[in-house]
Design an enzyme around this catalytic site. Structure first.
Site, short mmCIF file in Angstrom:
data_model
loop_
_atom_site.label_atom_id
_atom_site.label_comp_id
_atom_site.label_asym_id
_atom_site.label_seq_id
_atom_site.Cartn_x
_atom_site.Cartn_y
_atom_site.Cartn_z
N ARG A 171 1.15 -1.07 -0.06
CA ARG A 171 0.43 -0.28 -0.42
C ARG A 171 1.02 1.60 -0.05
O ARG A 171 1.78 1.58 1.08
CB ARG A 171 -0.90 -0.11 1.12
CG ARG A 171 -2.00 1.17 0.72
CD ARG A 171 -2.97 1.41 2.46
NE ARG A 171 -4.25 0.12 1.65
CZ ARG A 171 -5.35 0.50 2.54
NH1 ARG A 171 -5.10 1.49 3.00
NH2 ARG A 171 -6.17 -0.06 2.06
N HIS B 136 -8.02 0.66 -6.72
CA HIS B 136 -7.40 -0.57 -5.23
C HIS B 136 -8.41 -1.50 -5.68
O HIS B 136 -9.41 -2.02 -5.92
CB HIS B 136 -8.59 0.57 -4.48
CG HIS B 136 -8.51 0.02 -2.80
ND1 HIS B 136 -7.15 -0.83 -2.68
CD2 HIS B 136 -8.97 0.07 -1.87
CE1 HIS B 136 -7.81 -1.47 -1.44
NE2 HIS B 136 -9.02 -0.32 -0.58
N GLN C 177 -10.06 -3.74 -3.21
CA GLN C 177 -11.37 -3.77 -3.36
C GLN C 177 -12.53 -3.98 -4.00
O GLN C 177 -14.26 -4.30 -3.34
CB GLN C 177 -10.91 -2.14 -2.85
CG GLN C 177 -12.40 -1.31 -2.49
CD GLN C 177 -12.95 -2.08 -1.20
OE1 GLN C 177 -12.50 -1.75 0.26
NE2 GLN C 177 -14.03 -2.32 -0.74
N ASP D 91 -17.23 7.49 -1.80
CA ASP D 91 -16.02 7.08 -1.31
C ASP D 91 -15.58 8.72 -0.36
O ASP D 91 -15.88 8.99 -0.83
CB ASP D 91 -15.13 6.62 -2.29
CG ASP D 91 -13.76 5.89 -1.75
OD1 ASP D 91 -13.12 6.50 -0.24
OD2 ASP D 91 -12.04 6.73 -2.37
N CYS E 28 -16.53 1.69 0.63
CA CYS E 28 -15.26 0.64 0.47
C CYS E 28 -14.79 1.00 2.13
O CYS E 28 -13.83 0.00 3.17
CB CYS E 28 -13.97 1.02 0.29
SG CYS E 28 -13.34 3.22 -0.29
N ARG F 236 -13.61 -8.37 1.86
CA ARG F 236 -12.32 -8.49 1.06
C ARG F 236 -11.20 -9.70 2.30
O ARG F 236 -10.73 -10.02 0.94
CB ARG F 236 -11.70 -7.57 2.32
CG ARG F 236 -12.62 -5.40 1.48
CD ARG F 236 -11.87 -5.80 0.31
NE ARG F 236 -10.47 -5.60 0.65
CZ ARG F 236 -9.59 -4.36 0.60
NH1 ARG F 236 -10.33 -3.06 0.90
NH2 ARG F 236 -8.26 -4.26 0.75
N1 NVA Z 1 -9.77 7.00 -1.27
C1 NVA Z 1 -9.40 6.06 -0.31
C2 NVA Z 1 -10.12 4.52 0.15
C3 NVA Z 1 -9.24 4.78 0.97
C4 NVA Z 1 -9.77 3.12 1.45
C5 NVA Z 1 -8.07 7.03 0.07
O1 NVA Z 1 -7.22 5.91 -0.81
O2 NVA Z 1 -7.76 7.12 0.98
N1 CP Z 2 -11.15 0.17 2.26
C1 CP Z 2 -9.85 0.20 2.86
O1 CP Z 2 -8.92 -0.38 1.75
O2 CP Z 2 -10.09 -0.21 4.12
P1 CP Z 2 -8.61 0.06 4.82
O3 CP Z 2 -8.13 1.74 4.47
O4 CP Z 2 -8.62 0.01 6.73
O5 CP Z 2 -8.10 -1.19 4.70
#
Ligand code: NVA
Ligand code: CP
Length: 321
Positions: free
Chosen positions: A118, A145, A148, A239, A279, A307
């Protein structure tokens, strides 16, 4: 008839998974049939119909951003597959002190069997994948993602039985989650409608890619009016308006997204059977109303659970159970 407890190859992938040894950097790294097969395997794993033993394989987690769902679901997925996870947070490894990715990826490939990463730039993920000799999984970048999106379409499939021909409307920022929904939805024959204010559209390159990948009659659209975005949709998705790394834009984005809250008025425009997805983490009163996320159409906790099941299926396919 296979014994439910016997280790066996992933459903539909044959004795040696076609995905074995591959990376998942983008939703578009999977073919339409591989995407469908992963969802089928996830369903079998979720129901307990199938169990897979990876025999002690190790997944390294390299997370440069916060995470609850992704971190925990990957950890539990590996435990259920008879493997384990190592937390390789850059702040506690030499990566945080500037060791090159090229060296880190080659070293970790000698200890681990896969890496879930990540980070911010998709290019950094691609650099890990270039140097690693083991599968690299996108656990969220600024661009995509993909894990997801697999969980999201499994949740839609559970609600409607089949997903092709359905319409998923995403209202909000044209971000990483929107990009993977467009690509994965296109592969599954789902119409994906992105509704966003002018200036917050998804990447034009991802839009073209999704349209090129679209199966059957699926359409991938971008609209700029909230009611038009959600009309007759089978799933309404949103989101956060400011993703991780955009915290300083929060106030400006709250102004830009005024009128784009996924609330009861938007839900009333959707198909009467529509489900609501997010998400998570969610900001009630911003991108989604408390009533909608807690309401009877909401499937957000099933979605979060999924997930675990899709990532278990993915790991089994990449690592060859
Ligand atoms: N778009 C959000 C998704 C978090 C799971 C982010 O990147 O922070
Ligand atoms: N939806 C998701 O990826 O959640 P986290 O940021 O908690 O991993």
């Amino acid at each position: 008839m296979e014994s439910p407890s016997a280790p066996c190859p992933p459903s539909g992938f044959g004795a040696q998974s076609a995905l074995q040894g591959r990376d998942l950097l983008s939703s578009a790294d999977l073919s339409a049939s591989e995407t469908r097969t992963l969802l089928a395997l996830a369903t079998e794993l979720k129901s307990g119909q199938r169990q897979i033993d990876l025999g002690g394989k190790v997944l390294g987690l390299i997370f440069s951003k916060a995470s609850t769902r992704t971190r925990v679901s990957f950890t539990v997925a590996m435990a259920r597959l008879g493997g384990q996870t190592l937390d390789l947070n850059p702040s506690v490894t030499q990566v945080g002190r500037g060791e090159p990715i090229a060296d880190t990826a080659r070293v970790l490939s000698r200890y681990c069997d896969a890496l879930a990463i990540r980070t911010f730039a998709q290019e950094e993920l691609a650099e890990y994948a270039h140097w690693a000799s083991i599968p690299v999984i996108n656990a969220l970048t600024d661009l995509e993602h993909p894990c997801q999106a697999l969980a999201d379409f499994l949740t839609l499939q559970e609600a409607f039985g089949a997903v092709d021909g359905l319409t998923l409307s995403y209202v909000g920022d044209g971000n990483n989650v929107a990009h993977s929904l467009m690509l994965c939805g296109a592969l599954l024959g789902v119409n994906v409608r992105i509704g966003c204010p002018v200036g917050f559209e998804p990447s034009a390159a991802v839009l073209s890619q999704a349209r090129a990948l679209a199966q059957g009659q699926a359409t991938i659209e971008v609209v700029h009016e909230p009611l038009a975005a959600v009309r007759q949709a089978h799933a309404l998705y949103t989101d956060v308006w400011a993703s991780m790394g955009q915290e300083q834009e929060q106030a400006d984005r709250e102004r830009a997204f005024a009128g784009w809250c996924l609330n009861e008025e938007l839900l009333a425009e959707a198909d009467s059977r529509a489900i609501v997805l997010h998400c998570l983490p969610a900001h009630r009163g911003e991108e989604i109303s408390a009533g909608v996320i807690e309401g009877c159409a909401s499937r957000v906790f099933d979605q979060a659970e999924n997930r675990l099941h899709v990532q278990q299926a993915l790991l089994a396919a990449l690592l060859g159970g």
